[in-house]
Motif scaffolding. Structure first.
Motif, short mmCIF file in Angstrom:
data_model
loop_
_atom_site.label_atom_id
_atom_site.label_comp_id
_atom_site.label_asym_id
_atom_site.label_seq_id
_atom_site.Cartn_x
_atom_site.Cartn_y
_atom_site.Cartn_z
N MET A 16 61.14 -13.48 20.44
CA MET A 16 60.29 -12.58 21.19
C MET A 16 60.33 -11.20 20.54
N SER A 80 53.35 -5.62 30.13
CA SER A 80 54.57 -5.96 29.41
C SER A 80 55.11 -4.71 28.71
N ARG A 89 55.82 -8.94 35.15
CA ARG A 89 54.71 -8.96 34.21
C ARG A 89 53.40 -9.44 34.84
N PHE A 121 55.19 -14.68 24.16
CA PHE A 121 54.08 -13.88 24.64
C PHE A 121 52.84 -14.74 24.89
N THR A 124 53.34 -16.59 28.10
CA THR A 124 53.27 -15.70 29.25
C THR A 124 51.83 -15.31 29.57
N GLY A 145 49.57 -6.29 24.68
CA GLY A 145 50.98 -6.18 24.33
C GLY A 145 51.20 -5.25 23.14
N ASP A 151 46.21 -9.51 19.41
CA ASP A 151 47.06 -9.68 20.58
C ASP A 151 46.61 -10.88 21.39
#
Length: 430
Positions: A16, A80, A89, A121, A124, A145, A151
């Motif tokens: 991460m 985030s 989040r 990510f 999520t 992010g 992204d």
């Protein structure tokens, strides 16, 4: 799977970025697109507002979500990183996603996730969009992010894009100049979709203008419409007053979001409401005022020049780059106190020299480090700080550092904790 087992799966599936840095950076959207296809493309099942920028995107996202909620809409909010709990989040009307929903998502899609091997990510983002679609939100405010063009959130087809500001952060991924970084952030601009730039900067103006023109997107440089000045804390309401001027008319907005940087954020926030109203959003001035006055409380925002106690004052802020820290130091410079204590921790993959040069030499420092692999060792931070005339002791744990500072400080002193999101996240009474 238990909730803890589910979190372990999410955190350990792939590195991460927030914890280890460059090794987690991925350079395309293919996994996110495949995951969204698998989930039935939930990102197209609700209206969205996409928010990018170097600084201010979190505060702006929370403020917009709070006002939309005040207006009676069901509002999803994706931000985030989290400070305390993973569930921060993903929120709907201020309420964090239930732990069981996180477990169910991973359990239901485990076979596909094992095969695809998306990053933390990417998973999520998929979880957030799936949750928002299932709960039938009216709007989702989605914070980028990092960057924008690549992204994982950039699979949205939003009603509106907001880019707060551009600073020299994540330069190893996004570019070495403001113009290069703006090019990455401008990647969220969509065909014929209005885009708002909160803060007009000479180095980035033409980048945004050209990208908007290429996409036939109406573009608004918000600080050309709204001029904002922080007036300070209102002793009656305990809120911060901001004077807003537009077309020669002045009004005062009260916000429970403090910090000088809200002067930079508020033009973009107000411009967003103006554009959304043109799109048919039902939103009157009273609702905007009420929503902004309780934005942090309503949306659960923490760590943005947050006051932790009085006598002595203790403040924390997640600002961690030159632009963010410079405005925080400007804010501190306007406050009244006798001695300043700064508890400072940073990460190890940034050039921190320019940030350290901003910090006041008259402060008493304690150097700490967050409990993550990416943290800059406190000993190294102390040495680098000394090169800039900043002197202090090493206490690695931020809470121990705070306890020591509180014993030293008198009632009229000020203690500030910052330099890294992850240091602020470890404060126990946040």
């Amino acid at each position: 799977m238990t909730y803890q087992e589910t979190l372990d799966y999410l955190f350990n599936a792939l590195p991460m970025f927030q914890r280890i840095g460059a090794a987690a950076f991925k350079k395309d959207l293919s996994n996110t697109i495949k995951l969204c296809d698998h989930l039935g493309n939930p990102q197209h099942q609700f209206k969205s507002i996409h928010v990018a920028g170097t600084n201010g995107k979190g505060s702006s996202s929370h403020a917009i979500a709070a006002v939309l909620q005040e207006a009676g809409y069901k509002v999803g909010l994706y931000t985030s990183p989290h400070l305390k709990s993973f569930t921060e989040r993903i929120r709907i009307n201020g309420l964090e996603i239930p732990e069981q929903s996180v477990v169910n998502f991973v359990t239901d899609h485990r076979f596909f996730l094992d095969e695809l091997k998306p990053s933390f990510f990417e998973m999520t983002v998929g979880l957030a969009f799936d949750h928002f679609a299932k709960q039938e939100v009216d709007y989702a405010v989605v914070e980028v992010g990092m960057g924008g063009r690549l992204d994982s959130t950039n699979v949205l087809s939003p009603e509106l894009c907001l880019i707060t500001n551009i600073g020299l952060d994540h330069t190893q991924f996004l570019g070495e100049t403001l113009a290069e970084i703006a090019g990455e952030k401008a990647g969220i601009i969509k065909e014929k979709t209005p885009v708002i730039i909160s803060q007009n900067q000479p180095e980035t103006f033409s980048v945004f203008k050209e990208q908007a023109m290429n996409r036939n997107a109406p573009i608004f440089f918000a600080d050309q419409f709204y001029q904002v000045k922080q007036l300070g804390i209102n002793n009656e309401t305990l809120l911060c007053d901001y004077e807003v001027a537009k077309n020669g008319e002045r009004s005062v907005f009260k916000m429970d979001l403090f910090g000088k940087y809200q002067e930079k954020n508020l033009p973009g926030i107000l411009m967003a409401f103006e554009v959304l109203k043109e799109q048919g959003l039902k939103l009157d001035d009273e609702v905007i005022h009420k929503g902004l006055a309780s934005a942090a409380q309503t949306s659960g925002l923490k760590g943005r020049f947050q006051k932790l106690q009085e006598d002595p004052f203790v403040y924390c802020d997640t600002g961690h780059n030159v632009e963010g820290l410079s405005i925080v130091m400007e804010q501190i410079g306007e406050m009244h106190f006798e001695q300043l204590y700064i508890i400072l921790g940073m990460v190890n993959d940034k050039d921190i020299s320019k940030a350290l040069a901003l910090l006041p030499k008259m402060a008493q420092y304690i150097f700490c480090q967050a409990n993550i692999p990416r943290a800059l060792p406190a000993e190294q931070l102390q040495q680098k700080a000394l090169e800039h005339g900043l002197k202090g002791d090493i206490v690695k744990d931020v809470n121990e550092a705070l306890a020591i500072s509180l014993k030293k400080a008198d009632k009229k002193d000020l203690i500030f904790i910052g330099g890294s999101t992850f240091v602020v996240a470890e404060i126990e009474n946040l």
